[in-house]
Design a protein around this motif. Structure first.
Motif, short mmCIF file in Angstrom:
data_model
loop_
_atom_site.label_atom_id
_atom_site.label_comp_id
_atom_site.label_asym_id
_atom_site.label_seq_id
_atom_site.Cartn_x
_atom_site.Cartn_y
_atom_site.Cartn_z
N PRO A 164 0.84 -1.20 0.00
CA PRO A 164 0.00 0.00 0.00
C PRO A 164 0.87 1.25 0.00
CG PRO A 164 -0.70 -1.54 1.70
CD PRO A 164 0.61 -2.03 1.17
N VAL A 165 0.43 2.26 -0.71
CA VAL A 165 1.22 3.48 -0.85
C VAL A 165 1.33 4.21 0.49
CG1 VAL A 165 -0.64 5.07 -1.48
CG2 VAL A 165 1.64 5.41 -2.43
N SER A 166 0.47 3.92 1.44
CA SER A 166 0.54 4.59 2.74
C SER A 166 1.81 4.23 3.51
CB SER A 166 -0.70 4.24 3.57
OG SER A 166 -0.78 2.84 3.74
N PHE A 167 2.47 3.13 3.15
CA PHE A 167 3.69 2.73 3.82
C PHE A 167 4.95 3.23 3.12
CE2 PHE A 167 0.82 -0.77 5.20
CZ PHE A 167 0.79 -0.41 6.54
N VAL A 168 4.80 3.96 2.04
CA VAL A 168 5.95 4.46 1.28
C VAL A 168 6.29 5.86 1.76
CG1 VAL A 168 6.83 5.02 -1.01
CG2 VAL A 168 5.31 3.06 -0.71
N ALA A 169 7.52 6.02 2.27
CA ALA A 169 7.97 7.32 2.74
C ALA A 169 8.43 8.20 1.59
CB ALA A 169 9.09 7.16 3.76
N ARG A 170 9.23 7.63 0.70
CA ARG A 170 9.71 8.35 -0.48
C ARG A 170 10.07 7.33 -1.55
NH1 ARG A 170 13.57 8.31 3.32
NH2 ARG A 170 15.68 7.71 2.73
N ALA A 171 10.20 7.82 -2.75
CA ALA A 171 10.48 6.92 -3.87
C ALA A 171 11.29 7.65 -4.93
CB ALA A 171 9.18 6.41 -4.47
N THR A 172 11.97 6.86 -5.74
CA THR A 172 12.73 7.44 -6.84
C THR A 172 12.89 6.41 -7.94
OG1 THR A 172 14.74 8.66 -7.43
CG2 THR A 172 15.00 6.81 -5.93
N ALA A 173 13.14 6.92 -9.12
CA ALA A 173 13.45 6.06 -10.26
C ALA A 173 14.96 5.85 -10.28
CB ALA A 173 12.99 6.71 -11.55
N VAL A 174 15.38 4.62 -10.47
CA VAL A 174 16.80 4.28 -10.55
C VAL A 174 17.14 4.09 -12.03
CG1 VAL A 174 18.60 2.65 -9.88
CG2 VAL A 174 16.72 3.16 -8.30
N PRO A 175 17.97 4.97 -12.60
CA PRO A 175 18.30 4.83 -14.02
C PRO A 175 19.23 3.64 -14.26
CG PRO A 175 19.54 6.63 -13.06
CD PRO A 175 18.60 6.13 -11.99
N LYS A 176 19.39 3.33 -15.52
CA LYS A 176 20.23 2.19 -15.92
C LYS A 176 21.67 2.37 -15.44
CE LYS A 176 21.09 -0.65 -19.97
NZ LYS A 176 20.81 -0.83 -21.39
N SER A 177 22.14 3.61 -15.42
CA SER A 177 23.52 3.88 -15.02
C SER A 177 23.77 3.62 -13.53
CB SER A 177 23.90 5.32 -15.37
OG SER A 177 23.03 6.22 -14.69
N ALA A 178 22.73 3.70 -12.70
CA ALA A 178 22.87 3.49 -11.25
C ALA A 178 22.38 2.11 -10.81
CB ALA A 178 22.11 4.57 -10.51
N LYS A 179 21.99 1.28 -11.76
CA LYS A 179 21.43 -0.03 -11.42
C LYS A 179 22.44 -0.93 -10.72
CE LYS A 179 19.30 -3.97 -13.70
NZ LYS A 179 18.80 -4.49 -14.97
N SER A 180 23.68 -0.97 -11.21
CA SER A 180 24.67 -1.85 -10.60
C SER A 180 25.01 -1.40 -9.18
CB SER A 180 25.93 -1.93 -11.46
OG SER A 180 26.54 -0.66 -11.55
N ALA A 181 25.02 -0.12 -8.92
CA ALA A 181 25.27 0.36 -7.56
C ALA A 181 24.11 0.01 -6.63
CB ALA A 181 25.50 1.87 -7.57
N ALA A 182 22.89 0.14 -7.13
CA ALA A 182 21.72 -0.16 -6.30
C ALA A 182 21.62 -1.64 -5.98
CB ALA A 182 20.46 0.31 -7.00
#
Length: 175
Positions: A102-120
């Protein structure tokens, strides 16, 4: 005929949530199209090798038995779905396969681009995180949770359109 109005292209995803049973966003995480000919070529090559060792009437059996294998494997790999639907109270909820958030439990969000995928997915990955990763999809969405009862710190989910997922959830992107 339904009494509910049909969604228009200019309608905001949050407006669609007020209608019951409305799916705001849906995505199936298919494998790339170029994997299909490669899968059939590999099955054909293996069937031809078996064919050379078993000539005669049974020579067609390897083709019949091996060509459904890439179909099954590629469809099985493409079985994952991601969708945003309203829950019983009408608030948006992210569903990834059988898991839901449920979105009520989400504090913040972001899109992770392809360039940052390996770090994530590498050193920065928390072992307690919920990860639904598909290697053939370049981008991810990161949803940081704010639930004291849940030991999961965040969700990291593969999606081809992370901004559309965040917009459907009604969460502004932190990045």
């Amino acid at each position: 005929m339904s009494d509910q109005p049909r969604p228009t292209e200019t309608e905001h995803p949050a407006q669609r949530l007020s209608r019951p049973e409305a799916t705001v966003y849906r995505e199936r995480l298919w494998v790339p199209l170029w994997w299909w000919p490669v899968g059939f070529a590999l099955a054909g090559l293996l069937a031809a090798e078996i064919h050379m060792g078993a000539p005669g009437l049974r020579a067609w059996l390897p083709y019949v038995l091996l060509f459904p294998v890439p179909v099954w494997v590629l469809l099985w790999m493409s079985r994952h779905r991601l969708e945003v639907t309203p829950d019983a109270t009408g608030t948006p909820e992210l569903r990834v396969d059988r898991a839901h958030l449920p979105v009520s439990f989400v504090a913040r969000a972001t899109a992770v681009p392809k360039s940052a995928k390996s770090a994530a997915l590498g050193r920065q990955l928390d072992p307690a995180a919920y990860v639904q990763h598909r290697p053939w999809i370049g981008t991810l969405v990161l949803l940081v949770l704010d639930d004291p009862d849940d030991p999961t710190p965040y969700w990291l989910v593969s999606t081809r359109r992370p901004t559309a997922v965040l917009a459907a959830l009604g969460i502004p992107s932190a990045g």
